[in-house]
Each structure stands twice: as C-alpha cells, then as structure tokens.
Design a protein around this motif. Structure first.
Motif, short mmCIF file in Angstrom:
data_model
loop_
_atom_site.label_atom_id
_atom_site.label_comp_id
_atom_site.label_asym_id
_atom_site.label_seq_id
_atom_site.Cartn_x
_atom_site.Cartn_y
_atom_site.Cartn_z
N ALA A 103 0.84 -1.21 0.00
CA ALA A 103 0.00 0.00 0.00
C ALA A 103 0.87 1.26 0.00
N VAL A 104 1.90 1.22 0.83
CA VAL A 104 2.81 2.40 0.89
C VAL A 104 3.56 2.55 -0.42
N LEU A 105 3.93 1.40 -1.01
CA LEU A 105 4.62 1.45 -2.31
C LEU A 105 3.73 2.10 -3.36
N CYS A 106 2.45 1.66 -3.39
CA CYS A 106 1.49 2.27 -4.33
C CYS A 106 1.36 3.77 -4.08
N LEU A 107 1.32 4.10 -2.79
CA LEU A 107 1.22 5.53 -2.44
C LEU A 107 2.44 6.30 -2.92
N LEU A 108 3.61 5.71 -2.76
CA LEU A 108 4.83 6.38 -3.20
C LEU A 108 4.87 6.53 -4.72
N VAL A 109 4.40 5.48 -5.42
CA VAL A 109 4.34 5.58 -6.89
C VAL A 109 3.40 6.71 -7.30
N ALA A 110 2.25 6.77 -6.63
CA ALA A 110 1.28 7.83 -6.94
C ALA A 110 1.90 9.21 -6.68
N ILE A 111 2.63 9.30 -5.56
CA ILE A 111 3.28 10.57 -5.23
C ILE A 111 4.31 10.93 -6.30
N ALA A 112 5.05 9.90 -6.76
CA ALA A 112 6.08 10.16 -7.79
C ALA A 112 5.43 10.64 -9.09
N ILE A 113 4.31 10.01 -9.47
CA ILE A 113 3.63 10.44 -10.70
C ILE A 113 3.11 11.88 -10.55
N ALA A 114 2.51 12.15 -9.41
CA ALA A 114 1.99 13.51 -9.17
C ALA A 114 3.12 14.54 -9.18
N TRP A 115 4.24 14.13 -8.62
CA TRP A 115 5.40 15.03 -8.56
C TRP A 115 5.90 15.35 -9.98
N GLY A 116 6.02 14.28 -10.81
CA GLY A 116 6.46 14.50 -12.19
C GLY A 116 5.48 15.34 -12.98
N LEU A 117 4.18 15.06 -12.80
CA LEU A 117 3.15 15.85 -13.51
C LEU A 117 3.17 17.31 -13.06
N SER A 118 3.44 17.51 -11.77
CA SER A 118 3.50 18.89 -11.26
C SER A 118 4.65 19.67 -11.92
N TRP A 119 5.75 18.99 -12.16
CA TRP A 119 6.86 19.65 -12.86
C TRP A 119 6.47 19.99 -14.29
N LEU A 120 5.72 19.06 -14.93
CA LEU A 120 5.33 19.31 -16.32
C LEU A 120 4.28 20.42 -16.43
N LEU A 121 3.38 20.44 -15.43
CA LEU A 121 2.27 21.41 -15.49
C LEU A 121 2.46 22.54 -14.47
N ASP A 122 3.70 22.94 -14.28
CA ASP A 122 3.96 23.89 -13.19
C ASP A 122 3.27 25.25 -13.41
N PHE A 123 3.21 25.72 -14.67
CA PHE A 123 2.58 27.03 -14.91
C PHE A 123 1.07 26.98 -14.63
N SER A 124 0.42 25.89 -15.11
CA SER A 124 -1.03 25.76 -14.87
C SER A 124 -1.31 25.61 -13.38
N LEU A 125 -0.48 24.79 -12.72
CA LEU A 125 -0.70 24.56 -11.28
C LEU A 125 -0.48 25.83 -10.47
#
Lengths: 185, 87
Positions: free
Chosen positions: B33-55
């Motif tokens: 469960a924690v691993l899944c959570l960390l993967v989700a956090i990593a994806i969100a982190w990467g997407l935040s970098w890509l969409l930094d202006f919109s965010l």
C-alpha cells in the motif's frame, strides 16, 4: 513563546531520531513505541511550525506599522519644510523687491482712470499743517508708484508737486524734497 | 522566524515519510500500500513539474514557489525514508 517553540522543535527532532536509532525494529513493543514516538514527533513539529508562523505574521505586521509611521513622519517633515521654504521665499521677495510689492498692493486699490490732484504750493509750503508724516508717506507711495510706471523725475515732480522743470527756487525745493523722500541725500 | 516555521514544517514532512516507512515495515500488505502511495506521489510530482505554470495559476502561487515546494517535498521524502532505512 520562544521557549515553547524551541522545546517543541527540539523534542520533535529527538522523538524522531531517538526512537528510530534506540529502539529495535524486530520487537513488537519497540515497534509500537516507534509509531507513537513518530506520531508525537509530527505533532510537535507541526505545533512548533504553527507557533513560528503566527510569530512571523505578527513581526510582519509590526514592520508594516513601523514603516507606515516612518513614512508619515517623513511626509510631515517634508510638508513643514516646504511650507517654511515658501514663507522664506515670500519674505525674501518682500525684502528684495519693495517697489514691486508696493506696486502690487497699490494695483489692488488704485484705479487707472483716477488721477490724484497735484499737491498745491500751499500744501508744499505748509507741511506741518497737513501732518508731515502722513503727507510724506503718501508722496513716497505715489513716487514709487510713478517710478514703477517708468516715469522720470521731472514728470513725477510735475505730477506730485505741480511744478514744471526749471531753475526756480520752488522747483529746487520740490526736487530736494523728492530726493529726501527717496533717501537719495 | 519565517525560516523557523519553514524548518519546522520541513522536519514534520521528514518525520511523516519516516512514519510512512514504519507503516510499510509493519506488514507486507501495508508495504504494498505504501509502495502504491509512493508511486502515486512520484507520478503527481512528475506531472507537477510538467504542469507547473497551470498549477501555479490554480494554486495562486508563483512558479518559483511551486518549484521550491516540489524540491522540498522530494528532499523530505529522501531524508525521511533515508533516516528510517539507515537506522
């Protein structure tokens, strides 16, 4: 407040690191203690962060107040300096240019169409009867006024005393009084 | 004082990731469960970098602040899990 902040900060770090290093992860009781300790450490860190944030906001408000007061004082000083400078300028103008000042003040009351009657020879001959000081000051004002208009001495004497230019003793007396009134002697 | 409260929140984030590691060590299921959570956090982190202006427009913060938050989050994760795994 500061002491509480430092105690909470230090306790959060101690609870975090001490529980992980000192306790054994294989023992159930230690593991449970680690969980409790980590949770307490998070609570301490968040509480300390909230206190520090409130303190920082209060400091910012104080700084804004101080800046506003300073700006107000500076503005007041600048205004008073500007006013005193204007007053000094006006005083300097009055001192340096009395003819212009007189002309301005007379222009408010003097009508261009109105021409004063020439002062008669009797009045010239009897200055004591007319009140010497008032008469002199009136003549002086009139002379300044005519000088400001660019009139010459002979024309002014003709206007004020009613004596035309020449070598007569009356004209010489009028000329002497003219010089006396202007302080040329 | 501003640095103090930022440091405290940073420490709180580090401890939270250590607690996450502790939760992962409790049971294989919690580990996943924690691993899944960390993967989700990593994806969100990467997407935040890509969409930094919109965010940044969405969150009403500057792009520099958002990037600082993302870097700070990564540092919290690394320090928190690093402390848990190394002790």
């Amino acid at each position: 407040m500061h002491l509480k902040l430092f105690v909470l900060s230090a306790s959060s770090v101690v609870l975090w690191l001490a529980s992980l290093t000192a306790l054994d992860k294989t023992l159930d009781i230690h593991k449970a203690l680690q969980g409790v300790s980590l949770t307490a450490a998070i609570a301490c860190a968040v509480a300390a962060g909230n206190i520090a944030r409130e303190q920082a906001e209060q400091n910012e408000i104080e700084e804004i107040k101080t800046r506003a007061i300073t700006a107000d004082v500076v503005d007041e000083i600048a205004t008073s300096a500007y006013i005193s400078q204007q007053q000094r300028q006006q005083e300097a103008e009055q001192i340096l240019n009395p003819c212009e000042h007189l002309e301005r003040s007379l222009a408010l009351t003097y009508d261009e169409g109105e021409r004063s009657e020439p002062i008669t020879q009797n009045q010239l001959a009897e200055p004591e009867q007319n009140g010497s000081e008032n008469g002199e000051s009136e003549r002086t004002e009139r002379i300044h006024q005519l000088q400001a208009k660019g009139w010459g001495k002979a024309k002014i004497i003709l206007e004020v005393w009613g004596i035309s230019k020449g070598g007569s003793p009356k004209y010489k007396a009028a000329e002497a009084e003219y010089k006396h009134l202007l302080g040329e002697e | 004082m501003r640095a103090m409260y930022l440091a405290n929140y940073f420490v709180a984030g580090c401890i939270a990731f250590s607690l996450l590691g502790w939760v992962a060590s409790l049971h294989p299921i919690t580990f996943r469960a924690v691993l899944c959570l960390l993967v989700a956090i990593a994806i969100a982190w990467g997407l935040s970098w890509l969409l930094d202006f919109s965010l940044s427009q969405l969150l009403n913060i500057s792009v520099a602040d958002l990037q600082a938050l993302l870097i700070g989050g990564l540092a919290m994760l690394l320090i928190g899990l690093g402390v848990f795994l190394c002790t």
